[in-house]
Motif scaffolding. Structure first.
Motif, PDB file in Angstrom:
ATOM      1  N   GLU A   1      58.691  65.883  92.723  1.00 31.13           N
ATOM      2  CA  GLU A   1      57.266  66.206  92.656  1.00 31.13           C
ATOM      3  C   GLU A   1      56.892  67.251  93.695  1.00 31.13           C
ATOM      4  N   LYS A   2      57.497  67.169  94.864  1.00 29.61           N
ATOM      5  CA  LYS A   2      57.202  68.139  95.922  1.00 29.61           C
ATOM      6  C   LYS A   2      57.859  69.491  95.652  1.00 29.61           C
ATOM      7  N   SER A   3      58.881  69.509  94.792  1.00 29.43           N
ATOM      8  CA  SER A   3      59.652  70.736  94.565  1.00 29.43           C
ATOM      9  C   SER A   3      59.040  71.647  93.509  1.00 29.43           C
ATOM     10  N   ILE A   4      58.076  71.143  92.745  1.00 23.35           N
ATOM     11  CA  ILE A   4      57.580  71.885  91.577  1.00 23.35           C
ATOM     12  C   ILE A   4      57.034  73.252  91.965  1.00 23.35           C
TER      13      ILE A   4
ATOM     14  N   THR B   1      63.685  72.674  97.865  1.00 22.89           N
ATOM     15  CA  THR B   1      63.232  71.438  98.498  1.00 22.89           C
ATOM     16  C   THR B   1      64.426  70.527  98.708  1.00 22.89           C
ATOM     17  N   ALA B   2      64.540  69.996  99.907  1.00 28.68           N
ATOM     18  CA  ALA B   2      65.634  69.067 100.211  1.00 28.68           C
ATOM     19  C   ALA B   2      65.253  68.246 101.430  1.00 28.68           C
ATOM     20  N   ILE B   3      66.034  67.230 101.693  1.00 29.03           N
ATOM     21  CA  ILE B   3      65.882  66.458 102.922  1.00 29.03           C
ATOM     22  C   ILE B   3      66.467  67.274 104.066  1.00 29.03           C
ATOM     23  N   ASP B   4      65.736  67.373 105.164  1.00 24.40           N
ATOM     24  CA  ASP B   4      66.216  68.124 106.317  1.00 24.40           C
ATOM     25  C   ASP B   4      67.532  67.518 106.823  1.00 24.40           C
TER      26      ASP B   4
ATOM     27  N   PHE C   1      71.747  79.067 102.689  1.00 21.93           N
ATOM     28  CA  PHE C   1      70.867  80.202 102.975  1.00 21.93           C
ATOM     29  C   PHE C   1      69.415  79.744 103.103  1.00 21.93           C
ATOM     30  N   PHE C   2      68.994  78.829 102.231  1.00 21.76           N
ATOM     31  CA  PHE C   2      67.598  78.380 102.236  1.00 21.76           C
ATOM     32  C   PHE C   2      67.244  77.651 103.526  1.00 21.76           C
TER      33      PHE C   2
ATOM     34  N   LEU D   1      61.591  71.492 103.793  1.00 17.41           N
ATOM     35  CA  LEU D   1      62.606  70.546 104.252  1.00 17.41           C
ATOM     36  C   LEU D   1      61.883  69.278 104.690  1.00 17.41           C
ATOM     37  N   LEU D   2      62.101  68.219 103.927  1.00 20.96           N
ATOM     38  CA  LEU D   2      61.424  66.961 104.198  1.00 20.96           C
ATOM     39  C   LEU D   2      62.108  66.217 105.338  1.00 20.96           C
TER      40      LEU D   2
END
Length: 578
Positions: A115-118, A123-126, A160-161, A174-175
């Motif tokens: 949902e956060k990535s839309i 988006t990923a876990i830090d 890279f991201f 990064l969550l």
């Protein structure tokens, strides 16, 4: 918007070949990952990305069996495989990146991250999570493929991201590593890189519900320190756990350095506690049952003798049942563990009456089968010393004890007083550990502390060292024992070694970040670069500080125009060029 899950899988993993199709609880890892993905409501398509190598043909067959798409590409360029596997998607479509060696997923967390990535590029876990996938827009991944020649990006697809330049170019989120209750400290236990990891996963799947993150972490918390990852079970010595994931159990061997005085014995207990010892150990003999009349009556005339005959000497040094009970109660009162080496069956019975929590068998008694059988029948933990023993002697002793592995501990020892360092043979600890699969330590009879400290480095889970109030005191063992300063130093060394061992994971330590920025090198202008001028390699050099681009990133600015005048000797930024 379409969402495509791409599962990275191969057979030639350098650390565990064939792991993608290795079975855990009768199901291959890849099959488990695909099953997990099929439970994600937001995923429209599933692809498996593997290589064109013949070795990866079983992956292709597995994909067909699982009724999912498969894409094959270069074995040396994983990023390219993902680009190929994303063909047919629009730039705003989302790729869910997974790997076949992460077979546990918590769907609710994956859905929350989706949902956060839309509206994000990535988006990923830090720090990444082995139980939560990454999400990346197709267009963003294509852009990375165009601009990066970094081998790390080619092999690992998304780093890279997560670097500074990535956050400057893309909309990255990064969550927190603790997102929705995640535990970064336990994440390393939830992936498959080694056979040990496979064994652990079997235990997790067999004994805990992985549908609940709380249950999963609860299981890990309870079992990791108990030896979840080890063939060697954790021992429990009077409430203190002993094993490879626990502090070294340090035994202050008082023996008979109390010289027959309970007051001296208590002072030695106090000293050992001040130094941080885990336990104090005494000895108990029933002299009439131990010595023949001839041995008892043998004249024992030397500076360390406490009696005219050897028997009188031994009797002088013996503490009574009442005195041992008093010492045990004193230890209980101050929070120190008391235990003892019984030298005969009658002494075992005496020590049982006072509540001795566990025992040690002296090197000389490894062939004393009646004593060993008596101790085994009690079913308390037993430490056996091997100073005079062969492997055959140890085999026979263990057979006589007949105790489970979590109640047997073995110390390497050489019965020489003091022991020459050339006779210590610390590597025997590895031999004993490999052969018997129990906790292994060192009973150290050398002078000084260096050998015990070295044993701690080599994985000893318990260390025993003789202690004294004063090495000049009367007694055979006093000169080779540690005084308070020596014992304190030894325990400080051991605890420091435990901290220094670390996790074994090689990464840039935050403590070095300031030095790295100061001392490392960045791309720097060798000469003046005019606005609009094309950058070539001869215009570049490397100089400190290390806050800019690295040499391997020079392709990002080579053959590009400077957007402003750049004087010589300036750290270059990506934004300086177009």
């Amino acid at each position: 918007m379409k969402v495509r899950a791409i599962i990275q899988a191969r057979m030639l993993s350098s650390r565990l070949r064939g792991k993608s199709l290795m079975s855990v609880s009768e199901k291959p890892l890849l099959y488990r990952v695909v099953e997990n993905v099929k439970k994600l409501k937001f995923v429209d398509e599933i692809f498996i990305a593997t290589s064109t190598l013949e070795a990866d043909e079983p992956i292709v067959s597995a994909a067909h069996s699982l009724n999912v798409q498969v894409c094959q590409g270069s074995s040396l360029n994983v990023l390219n495989r993902f680009i190929k596997a994303s063909e047919g998607l629009n730039d705003e479509d989302i790729i869910v990146r997974l790997t076949a060696d992460n077979p546990i997923m918590i769907s609710s967390i994956a859905e929350a991250v989706f949902e956060k990535s839309i509206h994000k590029d990535y988006t990923a876990i830090d720090g990444l999570s082995h139980i939560v996938p990454e999400f990346v827009k197709v267009g963003a991944l294509k852009k990375v493929y165009e601009i990066s020649r970094n081998p790390v990006d080619i092999e690992h697809v998304t780093p890279f991201f997560r670097r500074k330049e990535g956050s400057e170019i893309f909309d990255v989120e990064l969550l927190s590593g603790e997102f929705m209750g995640l535990r970064p400290d336990l994440d390393k236990f939830l992936t498959i890189d080694t056979k040990k990891d496979l064994v652990r996963l079997e235990k997790i799947l067999g004994e805990s519900s992985i549908d609940s993150l709380e249950n999963l972490y609860c299981f890990l918390d309870e079992n990791i320190k108990k030896g979840l990852d080890s063939e060697i079970p954790v021992a429990n010595l009077n409430g203190t756990l002993v094993g490879e994931n626990f502090p070294t159990f340090v035994i202050a061997e008082i023996g008979q350095n109390h010289n027959g005085s309970i007051d001296l014995a208590k002072k030695l207990i106090d000293m050992s506690q001040r130094c941080g010892a885990s336990a104090v150990k005494f000895q108990k003999r029933d002299i009439p049952s131990e010595l023949t009349k001839a041995a008892f009556d043998r004249i024992y005339d030397n500076p360390n003798s406490f009696g005219r005959t050897y028997g009188e000497h031994r009797m002088f040094l013996e503490l009574s049942e009442e005195e041992h009970k008093e010492l045990k109660e004193y230890c209980d009162l101050i929070g120190m563990t008391y235990f003892c080496t019984p030298c005969d069956v009658l002494s075992v019975e005496l020590l049982e009456r006072i509540g001795c929590p566990f025992y040690k068998v002296a090197s000389r008694d490894l062939t004393n089968i009646p004593l060993l059988e008596k101790l085994g029948a009690i079913e308390k933990p037993v430490i056996i010393s091997t100073g005079m023993a062969s492997l055959d002697d140890i085999d026979q002793a263990l057979e006589a004890l007949n105790l489970p592995k979590d109640k047997v501990l073995i110390t390497q020892c050489t019965s020489q007083y003091p022991c020459d360092v050339r006779n210590v043979n610390l590597r025997v600890m590895d031999t004993l550990r490999s052969k018997y699969k129990v906790n292994i330590g060192l009973s150290d009879h050398t002078s000084g502390v260096i050998i015990s400290a070295a044993a701690s480095c080599m994985g000893a889970t318990l260390i025993e060292k003789h202690v004294t109030l004063d090495r000049t005191m009367k007694g055979t063992d006093q000169p080779g024992s540690l005084e308070e300063s020596g014992l304190s130093k030894l325990i400080d060394y051991i605890r420091g070694i435990e901290l220094a061992k670390g996790s074994g994971i090689k990464k840039v330590n935050p403590a070095t970040q300031q030095a790295k920025e100061k001392l490392a090198r960045s791309l720097t202008s060798r000469v003046d670069i005019k606005k609009g001028e094309i950058v070539s390699e001869d215009k570049l050099c490397l100089k400190s500080p290390g806050t800019g681009m690295k040499w391997v990133e020079r392709d990002k600015i080579l053959n590009k125009k400077a957007v402003k005048d750049i004087p010589a000797d300036v750290t270059l930024e990506l934004s300086d060029f177009e």
